[in-house]
Design a protein around this motif. Structure first.
Motif, mmCIF file in Angstrom:
data_model
loop_
_atom_site.group_PDB
_atom_site.id
_atom_site.type_symbol
_atom_site.label_atom_id
_atom_site.label_comp_id
_atom_site.label_asym_id
_atom_site.label_seq_id
_atom_site.Cartn_x
_atom_site.Cartn_y
_atom_site.Cartn_z
ATOM 1 N N MET A 1 -30.274 0.496 26.981
ATOM 2 C CA MET A 1 -31.419 -0.229 27.485
ATOM 3 C C MET A 1 -31.863 0.409 28.803
ATOM 4 N N THR A 2 -33.135 0.346 29.076
ATOM 5 C CA THR A 2 -33.669 0.929 30.306
ATOM 6 C C THR A 2 -34.060 -0.180 31.290
ATOM 7 N N PRO A 3 -34.198 0.152 32.573
ATOM 8 C CA PRO A 3 -34.680 -0.846 33.529
ATOM 9 C C PRO A 3 -36.057 -1.395 33.134
ATOM 10 N N GLU A 4 -36.900 -0.546 32.572
ATOM 11 C CA GLU A 4 -38.229 -0.994 32.148
ATOM 12 C C GLU A 4 -38.127 -2.057 31.059
ATOM 13 N N GLU A 5 -37.189 -1.880 30.140
ATOM 14 C CA GLU A 5 -36.994 -2.872 29.073
ATOM 15 C C GLU A 5 -36.504 -4.204 29.645
ATOM 16 N N VAL A 6 -35.650 -4.141 30.662
ATOM 17 C CA VAL A 6 -35.191 -5.371 31.317
ATOM 18 C C VAL A 6 -36.375 -6.043 32.018
ATOM 19 N N HIS A 7 -37.207 -5.253 32.691
ATOM 20 C CA HIS A 7 -38.405 -5.805 33.336
ATOM 21 C C HIS A 7 -39.303 -6.491 32.307
ATOM 22 N N GLU A 8 -39.452 -5.893 31.125
ATOM 23 C CA GLU A 8 -40.253 -6.504 30.064
ATOM 24 C C GLU A 8 -39.653 -7.838 29.617
ATOM 25 N N LEU A 9 -38.328 -7.875 29.474
ATOM 26 C CA LEU A 9 -37.657 -9.135 29.124
ATOM 27 C C LEU A 9 -37.894 -10.187 30.197
ATOM 28 N N VAL A 10 -37.761 -9.791 31.450
ATOM 29 C CA VAL A 10 -37.988 -10.727 32.558
ATOM 30 C C VAL A 10 -39.414 -11.265 32.495
ATOM 31 N N SER A 11 -40.386 -10.394 32.299
ATOM 32 C CA SER A 11 -41.786 -10.828 32.246
ATOM 33 C C SER A 11 -42.036 -11.790 31.094
ATOM 34 N N ARG A 12 -41.522 -11.440 29.921
ATOM 35 C CA ARG A 12 -41.736 -12.287 28.743
ATOM 36 C C ARG A 12 -41.092 -13.657 28.924
ATOM 37 N N TRP A 13 -39.843 -13.667 29.375
ATOM 38 C CA TRP A 13 -39.143 -14.940 29.525
ATOM 39 C C TRP A 13 -39.649 -15.738 30.729
ATOM 40 N N ALA A 14 -40.063 -15.068 31.784
ATOM 41 C CA ALA A 14 -40.617 -15.773 32.947
ATOM 42 C C ALA A 14 -41.855 -16.550 32.522
ATOM 43 N N LYS A 15 -42.700 -15.921 31.729
ATOM 44 C CA LYS A 15 -43.900 -16.593 31.234
ATOM 45 C C LYS A 15 -43.521 -17.782 30.352
ATOM 46 N N GLU A 16 -42.568 -17.577 29.457
ATOM 47 C CA GLU A 16 -42.104 -18.643 28.555
ATOM 48 C C GLU A 16 -41.537 -19.840 29.337
ATOM 49 N N LEU A 17 -40.796 -19.541 30.390
ATOM 50 C CA LEU A 17 -40.153 -20.589 31.185
ATOM 51 C C LEU A 17 -41.043 -21.146 32.294
ATOM 52 N N GLY A 18 -42.152 -20.469 32.554
ATOM 53 C CA GLY A 18 -43.052 -20.926 33.614
ATOM 54 C C GLY A 18 -42.510 -20.693 35.014
ATOM 55 N N VAL A 19 -41.743 -19.634 35.169
ATOM 56 C CA VAL A 19 -41.226 -19.248 36.488
ATOM 57 C C VAL A 19 -41.584 -17.789 36.730
ATOM 58 N N TYR A 20 -41.763 -17.457 37.977
ATOM 59 C CA TYR A 20 -42.174 -16.095 38.287
ATOM 60 C C TYR A 20 -41.362 -15.564 39.459
ATOM 61 N N PRO A 21 -40.343 -14.769 39.142
ATOM 62 C CA PRO A 21 -39.537 -14.220 40.226
ATOM 63 C C PRO A 21 -40.390 -13.335 41.129
ATOM 64 N N LYS A 22 -40.060 -13.353 42.395
ATOM 65 C CA LYS A 22 -40.821 -12.566 43.363
ATOM 66 C C LYS A 22 -40.464 -11.089 43.301
ATOM 67 N N ARG A 23 -39.226 -10.813 42.886
ATOM 68 C CA ARG A 23 -38.746 -9.437 42.885
ATOM 69 C C ARG A 23 -37.643 -9.289 41.846
ATOM 70 N N VAL A 24 -37.600 -8.130 41.212
ATOM 71 C CA VAL A 24 -36.528 -7.795 40.278
ATOM 72 C C VAL A 24 -35.961 -6.464 40.725
ATOM 73 N N ARG A 25 -34.656 -6.430 40.885
ATOM 74 C CA ARG A 25 -34.052 -5.178 41.335
ATOM 75 C C ARG A 25 -32.724 -4.936 40.624
ATOM 76 N N PHE A 26 -32.282 -3.686 40.691
ATOM 77 C CA PHE A 26 -31.010 -3.263 40.103
ATOM 78 C C PHE A 26 -30.167 -2.641 41.193
ATOM 79 N N GLN A 27 -28.877 -2.922 41.137
ATOM 80 C CA GLN A 27 -27.953 -2.297 42.089
ATOM 81 C C GLN A 27 -26.552 -2.354 41.507
ATOM 82 N N LYS A 28 -25.672 -1.593 42.091
ATOM 83 C CA LYS A 28 -24.265 -1.676 41.717
ATOM 84 C C LYS A 28 -23.749 -3.032 42.189
ATOM 85 N N MET A 29 -23.089 -3.742 41.296
ATOM 86 C CA MET A 29 -22.477 -5.024 41.655
ATOM 87 C C MET A 29 -21.026 -4.952 41.201
#
Length: 107
Positions: A1-29
């Motif tokens: 999976m790519t970061p772009e695909e994760v961003h697409e999932l976030v966008s699709r589900w954010a719309k479905e849930l009616g929430v809009y995150p201000k920022r999406v980021r990736f880092q080592k955790m």
């Protein structure tokens, strides 16, 4: 999976849930797959990119629901919402647990 695909999932589900995150980021955790801050930032471990699509989708929805309910808790409301959007979330959670912690995803 790519970061772009994760961003697409976030966008699709954010719309479905009616929430809009201000920022999406990736880092080592080291100990978490993802987190949602009280200010609306979603942070994903770069290691989720190695996980199956369905598991990543579960992680995305899980974190967006934290933003929706405004709490880091996994209370009754949180679980009810998660169940309504991802009915098999418990199986996906077990699958996620079967992988090693971030920083050492098992093949």
């Amino acid at each position: 999976m790519t970061p772009e695909e994760v961003h697409e999932l976030v966008s699709r589900w954010a719309k479905e849930l009616g929430v809009y995150p201000k920022r999406v980021r990736f880092q080592k955790m080291r100990h978490k797959w993802a987190s949602a801050s009280s200010k609306g930032t979603l942070t994903f471990s770069v290691d989720i990119l190695e996980l199956p699509y369905e598991v990543v989708e579960y992680i995305v929805v899980h974190e967006l629901i934290h933003i929706k309910v405004g709490s880091p808790r996994h209370n009754r409301l949180f679980r009810a919402l998660l169940s309504s959007y991802i009915p098999d979330w418990q199986a996906l959670q077990r699958e996620l647990i079967s992988y090693s912690s971030p920083g050492g995803v098992q093949e």
